[in-house]
Design a protein around this motif. Sequence first.
Motif, PDB file in Angstrom:
ATOM      1  N   SER A  69      -3.454  51.513 -10.475  1.00 17.37           N
ATOM      2  CA  SER A  69      -1.956  51.544 -10.441  1.00 17.37           C
ATOM      3  C   SER A  69      -1.218  53.051 -10.745  1.00 17.37           C
ATOM      4  O   SER A  69      -0.322  53.254 -10.450  1.00 17.37           O
ATOM      5  CB  SER A  69      -1.136  50.600 -11.392  1.00 17.37           C
ATOM      6  OG  SER A  69      -1.655  50.912 -12.611  1.00 17.37           O
ATOM      7  N   PRO A  93      -1.413  49.346  -1.630  1.00 16.22           N
ATOM      8  CA  PRO A  93      -0.701  49.282  -2.891  1.00 16.22           C
ATOM      9  C   PRO A  93       0.767  48.661  -2.650  1.00 16.22           C
ATOM     10  O   PRO A  93       1.225  47.801  -3.523  1.00 16.22           O
ATOM     11  CB  PRO A  93      -0.515  50.723  -3.002  1.00 16.22           C
ATOM     12  CG  PRO A  93      -1.757  51.538  -2.641  1.00 16.22           C
ATOM     13  CD  PRO A  93      -2.169  50.809  -1.466  1.00 16.22           C
ATOM     14  N   GLN A  97       2.271  45.263  -4.694  1.00 17.31           N
ATOM     15  CA  GLN A  97       3.483  45.257  -5.368  1.00 17.31           C
ATOM     16  C   GLN A  97       3.871  43.836  -5.306  1.00 17.31           C
ATOM     17  O   GLN A  97       4.848  43.358  -6.067  1.00 17.31           O
ATOM     18  CB  GLN A  97       4.362  46.255  -4.847  1.00 17.31           C
ATOM     19  CG  GLN A  97       3.888  47.646  -5.159  1.00 17.31           C
ATOM     20  CD  GLN A  97       3.954  47.881  -6.655  1.00 17.31           C
ATOM     21  OE1 GLN A  97       4.829  47.247  -7.510  1.00 17.31           O
ATOM     22  NE2 GLN A  97       3.154  48.675  -7.579  1.00 17.31           N
ATOM     23  N   ARG A 100       3.281  41.966  -8.351  1.00 19.27           N
ATOM     24  CA  ARG A 100       3.521  42.776  -9.790  1.00 19.27           C
ATOM     25  C   ARG A 100       4.828  42.198 -10.481  1.00 19.27           C
ATOM     26  O   ARG A 100       4.860  42.555 -11.614  1.00 19.27           O
ATOM     27  CB  ARG A 100       3.295  43.986  -9.518  1.00 19.27           C
ATOM     28  CG  ARG A 100       1.871  44.675  -9.282  1.00 19.27           C
ATOM     29  CD  ARG A 100       1.931  46.157  -9.712  1.00 19.27           C
ATOM     30  NE  ARG A 100       0.673  46.656  -9.095  1.00 19.27           N
ATOM     31  CZ  ARG A 100      -0.516  46.467  -9.895  1.00 19.27           C
ATOM     32  NH1 ARG A 100      -0.517  45.778 -11.218  1.00 19.27           N
ATOM     33  NH2 ARG A 100      -1.585  47.085  -9.448  1.00 19.27           N
ATOM     34  N   ASP A 157       1.163  43.155 -14.379  1.00 20.15           N
ATOM     35  CA  ASP A 157       0.407  44.661 -14.115  1.00 20.15           C
ATOM     36  C   ASP A 157      -1.082  44.609 -14.683  1.00 20.15           C
ATOM     37  O   ASP A 157      -1.865  45.626 -14.547  1.00 20.15           O
ATOM     38  CB  ASP A 157       1.141  45.970 -14.421  1.00 20.15           C
ATOM     39  CG  ASP A 157       1.379  45.653 -16.104  1.00 20.15           C
ATOM     40  OD1 ASP A 157       0.987  44.949 -16.864  1.00 20.15           O
ATOM     41  OD2 ASP A 157       2.126  46.757 -16.769  1.00 20.15           O
TER      42      ASP A 157
END
Length: 336
Positions: A69, A93, A97, A100, A157
């Motif tokens: 991350s 990525p 998200q 997350r 996370d």
Amino acid sequence: MSIQLKAGLALSSHTFVVGFALTTKKTKSFIQPNFESLARKHGISFVRIERSRPLESQGPFDAILQKISAKEWQQDLEAYRRSHPDVIILDPPECIQHVRNRQSMLQKVAELDLQDCGGKVDIPKQIVVTGDPTSFAGSVAAAGLKLPLVAKPLVADGTAKSHAMSLAYNEICLSELEPPLVLQEFVNHGGVLFKVYIVGDANSVVRRFSLPDVDGCQHVDCGMMPFPRISSAAATANETDFEPRAAELPPQKMLDRLSRELRQKLGLRLFNLDIIREGGIGDQYYVIDINYFPGYGKVPDYESLFTKFFVSLASSKGKNVQNISTCNTEAHATRK
């Protein structure tokens, strides 16, 4: 030990190279020698990506498997994607998200309308709380949530803090919580959690002990009970330790539909769902959490599951690797 390739080395059409950027802990649990051996037999090789070097100077890769991350890494990865658009990123990525944030991740589930699949899927009632903890009781009452409530950090996370949860039994203890949080109604589920591990088009479900059911009057004097995560609230158990009705696996048709639709909505290929069955019986299921690239090393015969996945990716890119049509038991035999 991972196979290392020199930068610029021409790849054989019979080799599918997966570069991996994972934490030391994740690498140790996932890139195991028996997995590497099985994958190599089918034309799949793994290359450790050195984060101390520019990504552009490494490879070439057919796919990149990553769960880092750090902002610098994500910028490097994005630049690499732009210059190598044919490389498969597992997973992008911007898609990670989605899971997350514990509010937005479950919203994707709530949007689904699964019909005729052997079960009904929903999410527990929940709200997000921020600001002054003394206002949480009022927010809970206004939203019509019933105690007890599972308090979860809003940000998921992968850190130990993001897994630190609590079961709040009364309004008084809500003021002791540390925001931002998701407050989620606790649903009795027979003490059994189903962890559904998704790998591309395939899925595998594993049972775990969970929090026990709560009696309606128990929460009055109990206060708050912390626990690391739902599936860690009790020790792992053998199949024979579960109550038979509560341990019955969810319908495979439902899991296939749910997995397929969430793959499309989330844009992810590697994730897991935490699912409970209301009351431990019946056909009402709730998704309570979603995790990107979880601990696949805990899944029985994960080596074959992932080898098939990488072979399918190789085939989609025209790589003439050896197919794997049946589960290979050789790798699994060395695992306890």
